[in-house]
Motif scaffolding. Structure first.
Motif, PDB file in Angstrom:
ATOM      1  N   GLY A 203       0.793  -1.226   0.000  1.00  0.00           N
ATOM      2  CA  GLY A 203       0.000   0.000   0.000  1.00  0.00           C
ATOM      3  C   GLY A 203       0.822   1.270   0.000  1.00  0.00           C
ATOM      4  O   GLY A 203       0.301   2.359  -0.275  1.00  0.00           O
ATOM      5  N   ARG A 204       2.123   1.150   0.304  1.00  0.00           N
ATOM      6  CA  ARG A 204       2.987   2.322   0.371  1.00  0.00           C
ATOM      7  C   ARG A 204       2.965   3.110  -0.924  1.00  0.00           C
ATOM      8  O   ARG A 204       2.862   4.344  -0.922  1.00  0.00           O
ATOM      9  N   GLN A 205       3.075   2.408  -2.074  1.00  0.00           N
ATOM     10  CA  GLN A 205       3.106   3.103  -3.357  1.00  0.00           C
ATOM     11  C   GLN A 205       1.792   3.836  -3.628  1.00  0.00           C
ATOM     12  O   GLN A 205       1.789   4.917  -4.214  1.00  0.00           O
ATOM     13  N   ILE A 206       0.697   3.267  -3.195  1.00  0.00           N
ATOM     14  CA  ILE A 206      -0.601   3.923  -3.397  1.00  0.00           C
ATOM     15  C   ILE A 206      -0.682   5.194  -2.560  1.00  0.00           C
ATOM     16  O   ILE A 206      -1.137   6.242  -3.039  1.00  0.00           O
ATOM     17  N   LEU A 207      -0.220   5.123  -1.304  1.00  0.00           N
ATOM     18  CA  LEU A 207      -0.251   6.303  -0.444  1.00  0.00           C
ATOM     19  C   LEU A 207       0.698   7.387  -0.938  1.00  0.00           C
ATOM     20  O   LEU A 207       0.407   8.571  -0.828  1.00  0.00           O
ATOM     21  N   LEU A 208       1.853   6.993  -1.473  1.00  0.00           N
ATOM     22  CA  LEU A 208       2.797   7.986  -1.994  1.00  0.00           C
ATOM     23  C   LEU A 208       2.146   8.831  -3.080  1.00  0.00           C
ATOM     24  O   LEU A 208       2.370  10.040  -3.162  1.00  0.00           O
ATOM     25  N   SER A 209       1.350   8.196  -3.923  1.00  0.00           N
ATOM     26  CA  SER A 209       0.706   8.914  -5.031  1.00  0.00           C
ATOM     27  C   SER A 209      -0.548   9.661  -4.597  1.00  0.00           C
ATOM     28  O   SER A 209      -0.773  10.799  -5.005  1.00  0.00           O
ATOM     29  N   SER A 210      -1.375   9.018  -3.767  1.00  0.00           N
ATOM     30  CA  SER A 210      -2.681   9.594  -3.445  1.00  0.00           C
ATOM     31  C   SER A 210      -2.647  10.573  -2.284  1.00  0.00           C
ATOM     32  O   SER A 210      -3.485  11.481  -2.207  1.00  0.00           O
ATOM     33  N   LEU A 211      -1.681  10.435  -1.371  1.00  0.00           N
ATOM     34  CA  LEU A 211      -1.652  11.278  -0.184  1.00  0.00           C
ATOM     35  C   LEU A 211      -0.367  12.104  -0.066  1.00  0.00           C
ATOM     36  O   LEU A 211      -0.412  13.333   0.015  1.00  0.00           O
ATOM     37  N   TYR A 212       0.788  11.425  -0.074  1.00  0.00           N
ATOM     38  CA  TYR A 212       2.042  12.141   0.138  1.00  0.00           C
ATOM     39  C   TYR A 212       2.386  13.094  -1.007  1.00  0.00           C
ATOM     40  O   TYR A 212       2.958  14.162  -0.777  1.00  0.00           O
ATOM     41  N   LEU A 213       2.056  12.725  -2.232  1.00  0.00           N
ATOM     42  CA  LEU A 213       2.384  13.573  -3.375  1.00  0.00           C
ATOM     43  C   LEU A 213       1.687  14.932  -3.292  1.00  0.00           C
ATOM     44  O   LEU A 213       2.361  15.974  -3.369  1.00  0.00           O
ATOM     45  N   PRO A 214       0.363  15.007  -3.120  1.00  0.00           N
ATOM     46  CA  PRO A 214      -0.265  16.330  -2.996  1.00  0.00           C
ATOM     47  C   PRO A 214       0.187  17.084  -1.753  1.00  0.00           C
ATOM     48  O   PRO A 214       0.305  18.317  -1.778  1.00  0.00           O
ATOM     49  N   CYS A 215       0.467  16.348  -0.666  1.00  0.00           N
ATOM     50  CA  CYS A 215       0.976  17.010   0.536  1.00  0.00           C
ATOM     51  C   CYS A 215       2.343  17.642   0.274  1.00  0.00           C
ATOM     52  O   CYS A 215       2.624  18.762   0.715  1.00  0.00           O
ATOM     53  N   LYS A 256       8.582  18.549  -9.382  1.00  0.00           N
ATOM     54  CA  LYS A 256       9.602  18.380  -8.349  1.00  0.00           C
ATOM     55  C   LYS A 256       9.140  17.423  -7.263  1.00  0.00           C
ATOM     56  O   LYS A 256       9.930  16.612  -6.762  1.00  0.00           O
ATOM     57  N   ALA A 257       7.878  17.498  -6.897  1.00  0.00           N
ATOM     58  CA  ALA A 257       7.354  16.584  -5.885  1.00  0.00           C
ATOM     59  C   ALA A 257       7.438  15.137  -6.367  1.00  0.00           C
ATOM     60  O   ALA A 257       7.771  14.231  -5.594  1.00  0.00           O
ATOM     61  N   GLN A 258       7.150  14.923  -7.641  1.00  0.00           N
ATOM     62  CA  GLN A 258       7.244  13.562  -8.191  1.00  0.00           C
ATOM     63  C   GLN A 258       8.686  13.060  -8.179  1.00  0.00           C
ATOM     64  O   GLN A 258       8.949  11.888  -7.857  1.00  0.00           O
ATOM     65  N   LEU A 259       9.636  13.926  -8.506  1.00  0.00           N
ATOM     66  CA  LEU A 259      11.045  13.532  -8.495  1.00  0.00           C
ATOM     67  C   LEU A 259      11.514  13.205  -7.077  1.00  0.00           C
ATOM     68  O   LEU A 259      12.255  12.239  -6.861  1.00  0.00           O
TER      69      LEU A 259
END
Length: 276
Positions: A203-215, A256-259
């Motif tokens: 689930g880590r990869q899903i959270l990175l995209s759906s939650l941590y990325l916009p944060c 930059k957030a994606q990188l």
């Protein structure tokens, strides 16, 4: 020591920005820097070779000596440490180096006088041996940079902390940047769901995209406007930005957030396949 490419001296100096020694090249090699986790001490090793017969001999005989300028603007550390020709090692106590550290080696005259053979240097210095006085600069290496501080080893998602609060509407989240960690506040119902995803293994990869990325996009905007060196999350993000070569300038935040998160959207399909 600050030197520009157009710096000139009234005597021969071995450097990449002069041709005073036409057949020689000053070589400074630095090994991967070692940092002691427990103390923060930084160990720097390398090899120094003037690559010129006369200078090599003068160093071996003690007529020349060499040292290393170490500067770190982030901590205002600036010191000159004597090193040995050939293989060398220096240790800097913990807390002195963080962020970008710059190294430059120099060779200087240790004898009262030293005559450089005319055949070793450029013809513009004449046909006679050229005398150098004590403490004259004899060689300057190119500048070497590295990143210091254990902040660079912190995983990006570890600077976030998920909190449950009923003050946030279910389905939304709120970001706080005033504490050592970046606080993500969500409704208790969503909090439980996110924890289930996070603990699922993939689930880590899903959270990175759906939650941590916009944060992180929000956090990068804050970091570009307010320098918060006293906060752990800021130091970790600043260090990570230097590692991947992006600026904290408030521009192109999405890219930059994606990188910084190592392009997490591209890895979502792997997590979905593992969960299905």
């Amino acid at each position: 020591m600050k030197l520009k490419g157009d710096t000139r001296f009234p005597y021969p100096v071995l450097a990449s920005f002069t041709d005073d020694y036409p057949a020689a090249k000053f070589s400074l090699e630095v090994e991967p820097v070692r940092e002691v986790t427990e103390t923060g001490e930084v160990e720097i090793r390398g090899e120094l070779r003037p690559g010129e017969q006369f200078l090599d001999h003068a160093l071996a005989e003690g007529m020349l000596e060499c040292g290393l300028y170490i500067t770190c603007e982030h901590t205002y550390f600036s010191e000159f440490l004597v090193i040995s020709p050939g293989n060398w090692k220096v240790n800097v106590a913990g807390g002195n180096l963080r962020g970008v550290v710059k190294l430059r080696a120099i060779i200087y005259v240790a004898a009262e006088t030293l005559s450089v053979p005319a055949g070793s240097i450029h013809e513009e210095f004449g046909e006679q041996d050229f005398p150098l006085r004590k403490y004259s600069l004899a060689g300057v290496s190119d500048e070497f940079e590295f990143e210091a501080g254990l902040d660079k080893l912190v995983p990006m998602e570890s600077v976030f902390r998920l909190e449950s609060t009923s003050s946030v509407e279910n389905g939304l989240f709120r970001v706080g940047t005033d504490t050592q960690a970046i606080v993500i506040q969500v409704h208790p119902t969503l909090y439980n769901s996110l924890n289930q995803v996070r603990n699922s293994g993939h689930g880590r990869q899903i959270l990175l995209s759906s939650l941590y990325l916009p944060c992180l996009i929000e956090v990068l905007d804050v970091a570009s406007r307010d320098k918060c060196d006293h906060l752990r999350w800021y130091r970790a993000i600043e260090s990570r930005c230097r590692q991947v070569g992006v600026d904290l300038d408030g521009k192109d935040l999405l890219r930059k957030a994606q990188l910084l998160l190592d392009c997490p959207v591209g890895k979502v399909h792997e997590a979905v396949e593992a969960l299905s």
